[in-house]
Design a protein around this motif. Structure first.
Motif, PDB file in Angstrom:
ATOM      1  N   ILE A   1       0.826  -1.214   0.000  1.00 29.51           N
ATOM      2  CA  ILE A   1       0.000   0.000   0.000  1.00 29.51           C
ATOM      3  C   ILE A   1       0.857   1.259   0.000  1.00 29.51           C
ATOM      4  O   ILE A   1       0.648   2.179  -0.795  1.00 29.51           O
TER       5      ILE A   1
ATOM      6  N   PHE B   1      -3.259   4.958  -3.708  1.00 31.11           N
ATOM      7  CA  PHE B   1      -3.505   5.161  -2.274  1.00 31.11           C
ATOM      8  C   PHE B   1      -3.299   6.627  -1.891  1.00 31.11           C
ATOM      9  O   PHE B   1      -4.117   7.210  -1.176  1.00 31.11           O
TER      10      PHE B   1
ATOM     11  N   TYR C   1      -6.167  -1.803   4.115  1.00 33.30           N
ATOM     12  CA  TYR C   1      -6.782  -0.500   3.837  1.00 33.30           C
ATOM     13  C   TYR C   1      -7.803  -0.148   4.926  1.00 33.30           C
ATOM     14  O   TYR C   1      -7.885   1.000   5.381  1.00 33.30           O
TER      15      TYR C   1
END
Length: 303
Positions: free
Chosen positions: A73, A80, A278
């Motif tokens: 991520i 992101f 997330y």
């Protein structure tokens, strides 16, 4: 030697019968149990899964991944950071524009301005609609061949690409979201303003205080509990934005938001638990500022 406080405490204990205790345990225990089962257990499980690889089917297929999902991520993932930026813009817009507008409307309606009942009804109307329904309505209104572009004399051939133009689509989405948020904040603040003693405002006005001074020095301190609720709601609404953008775009690549990335990576990434990672990041972004703000607010109240 028994004190008056001890006697009072003992009397209050004796007044609780078995029925009272059962009723109290039911009303406190059931919501607490539901809160644990429906909120805290899934949150803890999500945190654990964020450190694994799993296809979501068989428990024996779970593999430990360490911090690899978080590395995927934070490293070389521009989507992101774009989502983080969009959520930040969303929050800033709500804090600086939408929420103050809702507070201002509540204050003016509470003062009983001409037509206040009409304004209250008009601005409250979007609150009864979900963001998904609002997205459907405004998608129909603004899309090529839609109602608004029809009024502008533009058919599908020469329509303006409102949602596809990156220069304006962010502000259009924020404007649509604010349509509901302003009414929601207005409703909350208006209910709080009803509890403010009118005598305090009248006394300040007699002493020569201006409207702004009355609002800043009397209403705002009195409305501290409502202010805390509004701050929390504004932060959560900004970070959990999903329905509206998903209805309009259906893909996080066009207008990325953190909640869209959570959904996409849970629904279509196979063995990866990046969606759980997330979700944990989003949880931290919601909880940390809220807890910090609550600690500061309650600390000031205890002084």
């Amino acid at each position: 030697m028994k004190t008056a406080a001890t006697d009072k405490k003992n009397r209050s204990r004796r007044t609780l019968s078995k029925t009272d205790r059962f009723t109290l345990a039911t009303f406190v225990g059931i919501p607490t149990l539901l809160q644990i089962i429906l909120l805290w257990v899934p949150a803890v499980v999500t945190i654990i899964l964020s450190f694994t690889y799993w296809n979501g089917i068989r428990l024996k297929d779970i593999q430990w991944a360490g911090i690899q999902n978080y590395k995927n991520i934070f490293v070389n993932n521009p989507l992101f950071y774009q989502a983080l930026k969009n959520n930040g813009i969303w929050l800033a817009f709500f804090v600086l524009i939408a929420t103050p507008l809702g507070i201002m409307l509540a204050y003016q309606i509470d003062r009983g301005i001409k037509g206040h009942a009409f304004y209250e009804s008009i601005y409250y109307l979007p609150v009864v609609l979900s963001l998904a329904v609002i997205g459907i309505i405004w998608n129909f209104m603004l899309q090529p061949g839609g109602f608004v572009q029809g009024l502008m004399g533009r058919d599908i051939g020469n329509a303006i690409s409102i949602y596809g133009d990156p220069k304006i689509n962010t502000w259009v989405i924020l404007g649509i979201a604010s349509w509901r948020h302003i009414g929601y904040i207005m409703l909350l603040y208006l209910s709080g303003l009803k509890s403010v003693d009118p005598a305090l405002k009248e006394a300040a006005a007699i002493d020569g205080a201006t409207e702004w001074q009355i609002f800043r020095k009397i209403i705002l301190p009195t409305m501290q509990p409502v202010n805390i609720i509004i701050v929390v709601i504004t932060l959560i609404e900004s970070l959990r934005a999903f329905d509206l953008v998903y209805i309009i775009y259906g893909s996080p690549t066009i207008f990325p938001l953190l909640n869209l990335l959570v959904f996409q990576n849970f629904a279509g990434q196979g063995i990866s638990m990046k969606g759980a990672a997330y979700a944990v990041i989003l949880l931290l972004l919601c909880i940390v500022p809220i807890i910090t703000y609550l600690r500061i607010s309650f600390k000031e109240d205890l002084k």
